[in-house]
Scaffold this motif. Structure first.
Motif, mmCIF file in Angstrom:
data_model
loop_
_atom_site.group_PDB
_atom_site.id
_atom_site.type_symbol
_atom_site.label_atom_id
_atom_site.label_comp_id
_atom_site.label_asym_id
_atom_site.label_seq_id
_atom_site.Cartn_x
_atom_site.Cartn_y
_atom_site.Cartn_z
ATOM 1 N N ALA A 25 0.833 -1.210 0.000
ATOM 2 C CA ALA A 25 0.000 0.000 0.000
ATOM 3 C C ALA A 25 0.866 1.259 0.000
ATOM 4 N N VAL A 26 1.908 1.255 0.811
ATOM 5 C CA VAL A 26 2.815 2.403 0.882
ATOM 6 C C VAL A 26 3.497 2.626 -0.464
ATOM 7 N N MET A 27 4.001 1.545 -1.063
ATOM 8 C CA MET A 27 4.703 1.660 -2.345
ATOM 9 C C MET A 27 3.748 2.063 -3.459
ATOM 10 N N GLY A 28 2.565 1.477 -3.477
ATOM 11 C CA GLY A 28 1.590 1.801 -4.513
ATOM 12 C C GLY A 28 1.133 3.245 -4.444
ATOM 13 N N ALA A 29 0.979 3.765 -3.227
ATOM 14 C CA ALA A 29 0.571 5.163 -3.063
ATOM 15 C C ALA A 29 1.667 6.105 -3.564
ATOM 16 N N ALA A 30 2.927 5.773 -3.266
ATOM 17 C CA ALA A 30 4.040 6.602 -3.744
ATOM 18 C C ALA A 30 4.083 6.602 -5.270
ATOM 19 N N TYR A 31 3.842 5.456 -5.868
ATOM 20 C CA TYR A 31 3.805 5.340 -7.329
ATOM 21 C C TYR A 31 2.668 6.170 -7.910
ATOM 22 N N SER A 32 1.481 6.087 -7.289
ATOM 23 C CA SER A 32 0.320 6.838 -7.766
ATOM 24 C C SER A 32 0.538 8.340 -7.659
ATOM 25 N N ARG A 33 1.217 8.782 -6.623
ATOM 26 C CA ARG A 33 1.474 10.218 -6.469
ATOM 27 C C ARG A 33 2.316 10.740 -7.628
ATOM 28 N N ILE A 34 3.179 9.899 -8.159
ATOM 29 C CA ILE A 34 4.033 10.315 -9.270
ATOM 30 C C ILE A 34 3.289 10.235 -10.593
ATOM 31 N N VAL A 35 2.685 9.075 -10.898
ATOM 32 C CA VAL A 35 2.096 8.888 -12.233
ATOM 33 C C VAL A 35 0.756 9.603 -12.390
ATOM 34 N N ASN A 36 0.038 9.800 -11.277
ATOM 35 C CA ASN A 36 -1.267 10.462 -11.361
ATOM 36 C C ASN A 36 -1.298 11.841 -10.718
ATOM 37 N N GLY A 37 -0.269 12.174 -9.973
ATOM 38 C CA GLY A 37 -0.191 13.500 -9.377
ATOM 39 C C GLY A 37 -1.065 13.721 -8.160
ATOM 40 N N PHE A 38 -1.516 12.644 -7.507
ATOM 41 C CA PHE A 38 -2.375 12.789 -6.331
ATOM 42 C C PHE A 38 -1.540 13.043 -5.077
ATOM 43 N N GLU A 39 -2.016 13.953 -4.239
ATOM 44 C CA GLU A 39 -1.311 14.234 -2.991
ATOM 45 C C GLU A 39 -1.519 13.103 -1.991
ATOM 46 N N LYS A 40 -2.759 12.609 -1.896
ATOM 47 C CA LYS A 40 -3.065 11.486 -0.996
ATOM 48 C C LYS A 40 -3.962 10.502 -1.747
ATOM 49 N N PRO A 41 -3.373 9.570 -2.478
ATOM 50 C CA PRO A 41 -4.168 8.614 -3.258
ATOM 51 C C PRO A 41 -5.111 7.797 -2.372
ATOM 52 N N ARG A 42 -6.268 7.470 -2.936
ATOM 53 C CA ARG A 42 -7.243 6.629 -2.233
ATOM 54 C C ARG A 42 -6.837 5.167 -2.414
ATOM 55 N N VAL A 43 -6.572 4.503 -1.305
ATOM 56 C CA VAL A 43 -6.059 3.129 -1.325
ATOM 57 C C VAL A 43 -7.110 2.183 -0.755
ATOM 58 N N ARG A 44 -7.300 1.057 -1.439
ATOM 59 C CA ARG A 44 -8.203 0.016 -0.940
ATOM 60 C C ARG A 44 -7.544 -1.350 -1.096
ATOM 61 N N LEU A 45 -7.923 -2.271 -0.233
ATOM 62 C CA LEU A 45 -7.469 -3.659 -0.313
ATOM 63 C C LEU A 45 -8.517 -4.473 -1.069
ATOM 64 N N LEU A 46 -8.076 -5.273 -2.035
ATOM 65 C CA LEU A 46 -8.995 -6.128 -2.781
ATOM 66 C C LEU A 46 -9.528 -7.230 -1.878
ATOM 67 N N ASN A 47 -10.860 -7.393 -1.864
ATOM 68 C CA ASN A 47 -11.485 -8.352 -0.967
ATOM 69 C C ASN A 47 -12.755 -8.886 -1.614
ATOM 70 N N ILE A 48 -13.370 -9.873 -0.975
ATOM 71 C CA ILE A 48 -14.596 -10.469 -1.489
ATOM 72 C C ILE A 48 -15.832 -9.695 -1.051
ATOM 73 N N GLY A 49 -15.637 -8.670 -0.266
ATOM 74 C CA GLY A 49 -16.728 -7.816 0.181
ATOM 75 C C GLY A 49 -16.161 -6.565 0.812
#
Length: 347
Positions: free
Chosen positions: A161-185
């Protein structure tokens, strides 16, 4: 400012040298401060560069004729790392001759070689493969892990989650990307114990540069309500292939429908601007470039079947990660995680 150059595995991918060189040349138009190390057959590379003087003037060639096969086992590829174009491109990052490497070759071999040569960053147990997928909004969705780890515990998921958010901040320019965990519900009680523990840890991590929004189901990945989707590599790879398959199914279905009769063909001509937009949005070449996050160096995987535009997008992603110093951003966020002592336990 002098930027670290990018090593290109010119022999990787289904079409090899021509497409890799053409893609790098396209990318350099937008990132002309970069130089390149082109790894592969010197004769073929020089021939391809004849049509791209701008890239030729900014490139050094590292001759290598040996190639990692598309179906080659990672264990065998590792033994040939010092003689293959993929291995030499990765080694250039290890030795500091390049700041990043791009390859369209065998994913398993690329992961194995990269992990052995570069090792994981301090605070990271396992690297993860992160990719970009289209959404209903104007930005792509970052998803990880897409296949580097078949299993992931709560600590791994928090790191992803930490790494993905850092990546999203660069490629999408978001200050605080919205992060979710994939689940069955989406309910807090759903999913495995590791998923629930990871969710609890992320909810408690108030100082991170991300916004944790709980769980997401697979049918909501591309709706645009989530910026980063986190999961283990087994589930992530299945979800990715299912989404790609559904996209191909839709485009093939439309093609069949629009050619089924004269009236349908007329309808196609009327709706062509909309169908072209759909085709462009679903084209994987426009979202190409998956990165192995968590290594002491940047390694980007281009899709093996990518065309020149796809390769260009992978190289552009690589350039942006170098320009924005992705590894430094991840290290800073990992420091926040460690400081808060989230109780996930080191391995």
């Amino acid at each position: 400012m002098t930027l670290p150059r990018i090593a290109i595995d010119a022999m990787g991918g289904d079409e090899g040298v021509r497409v890799m060189i053409e893609g790098a040349a396209l990318a350099r138009r937008d990132h002309d401060r970069f130089e390149f190390l082109l790894v592969g057959d010197e004769v073929r590379i020089k021939r391809a560069l004849e049509n791209h003087p701008n890239l030729r003037a900014a490139s050094e060639i590292l001759h290598c004729e040996d190639v990692v096969g598309g179906d080659e086992k990672p264990s065998r590829a590792l033994r040939r790392a010092k003689t293959t174009s993929m291995g030499l491109a990765i080694n250039a990052v290890k030795e500091g001759r390049a700041g990043a490497a791009v390859s369209g070759g065998n994913t398993g071999a690329l992961m194995a070689m990269s992990k052995l040569a570069l090792r994981t960053m301090p605070g990271i147990d396992r690297p993860a493969l992160a990719g970009l997928m289209p959404s209903l909004e104007d930005h792509d969705v970052v998803m990880l892990d897409l296949g580097a780890n078949t299993e992931a515990d709560a600590r791994n998921l928090v790191q992803f989650a930490v790494m993905g958010a850092a990546y999203s901040r660069i490629v999408n320019g978001f200050e605080k990307p919205r992060v979710r965990l994939l689940n069955i519900g989406t309910e807090e009680t759903k999913g495995t114990e590791d998923l629930r523990n990871a969710a609890m840890a992320l909810q408690q991590a108030g100082n991170l540069s991300l916004q944790f929004d709980g769980f997401v189901e697979s049918d909501k990945i591309n709706r645009g309500t989530t910026d980063v989707v986190v999961t283990d590599g087994f589930s992530g790879n299945i979800a990715l292939k299912a989404i790609e398959g559904a996209a191909r199914f839709v485009t093939d279905l439309l093609k069949t429908a629009f050619t089924s009769s004269f009236r349908s063909k007329v309808g196609f001509l009327v709706s062509r601007p909309a169908t072209e937009l759909l085709r462009h949005h679903l084209d994987p070449n426009n979202h190409n470039g998956a990165v192995f996050l968590g290594l002491n160096g940047i390694i980007v995987k281009s899709h093996g079947s990518a065309n020149a535009v796809g390769v260009s997008n992978a190289v552009k992603v690589t350039a942006r990660l170098l320009e924005e110093d992705l590894t430094k951003r991840i290290a800073a966020d990992l420091g926040e995680i460690e400081a808060q002592q989230l109780g996930l336990g080191a391995k």
